[in-house]
Design a protein around this motif. Sequence first.
Motif, short mmCIF file in Angstrom:
data_model
loop_
_atom_site.label_atom_id
_atom_site.label_comp_id
_atom_site.label_asym_id
_atom_site.label_seq_id
_atom_site.Cartn_x
_atom_site.Cartn_y
_atom_site.Cartn_z
N LEU A 158 7.39 69.94 56.92
CA LEU A 158 7.18 70.78 58.28
C LEU A 158 8.43 71.97 58.55
O LEU A 158 9.03 73.01 59.61
CB LEU A 158 7.26 69.82 59.52
N ALA A 159 9.77 71.48 57.70
CA ALA A 159 10.91 72.84 57.56
C ALA A 159 10.27 73.27 56.91
O ALA A 159 11.17 74.53 57.66
CB ALA A 159 11.80 71.68 56.73
N ARG A 160 9.74 73.90 56.28
CA ARG A 160 9.68 74.56 55.47
C ARG A 160 8.33 75.65 56.42
O ARG A 160 8.74 76.64 56.88
CB ARG A 160 8.79 74.85 54.68
N ALA A 161 7.96 75.07 57.63
CA ALA A 161 6.95 75.25 58.04
C ALA A 161 7.59 76.06 59.49
O ALA A 161 7.18 77.13 60.41
CB ALA A 161 5.62 74.55 58.35
N ARG A 162 8.85 75.72 60.26
CA ARG A 162 8.79 75.56 61.08
C ARG A 162 9.21 77.40 61.56
O ARG A 162 8.80 77.44 62.53
CB ARG A 162 10.25 75.20 61.21
N ASN A 163 9.26 78.06 61.03
CA ASN A 163 9.77 80.02 61.45
C ASN A 163 8.55 80.85 60.96
O ASN A 163 8.59 82.42 60.92
CB ASN A 163 10.73 80.15 61.13
N CYS A 164 7.07 79.66 59.79
CA CYS A 164 6.44 80.27 59.37
C CYS A 164 5.54 81.61 60.40
O CYS A 164 5.39 81.00 61.20
CB CYS A 164 5.42 80.05 58.84
#
Length: 52
Positions: free
Chosen positions: A18-24
């Motif tokens: 989720l840390a990677r997905a946050r601003n995708c």
Amino acid sequence: MTHGAHPNAPTPVPHVNLARARNCEHCRGWGSVVNSGRFELCPVCQDSAQPQ
């Protein structure tokens, strides 16, 4: 009824970071996308070559 990976599955089920997905923008923060009716990890933000 229990849902999850089949115990004899050949590979472990991948989990969304989720840390990677946050601003995708591609997956809108979910970390997964629907492709041909199946949920898959987002190819933009969940690339395994990226550092965690």
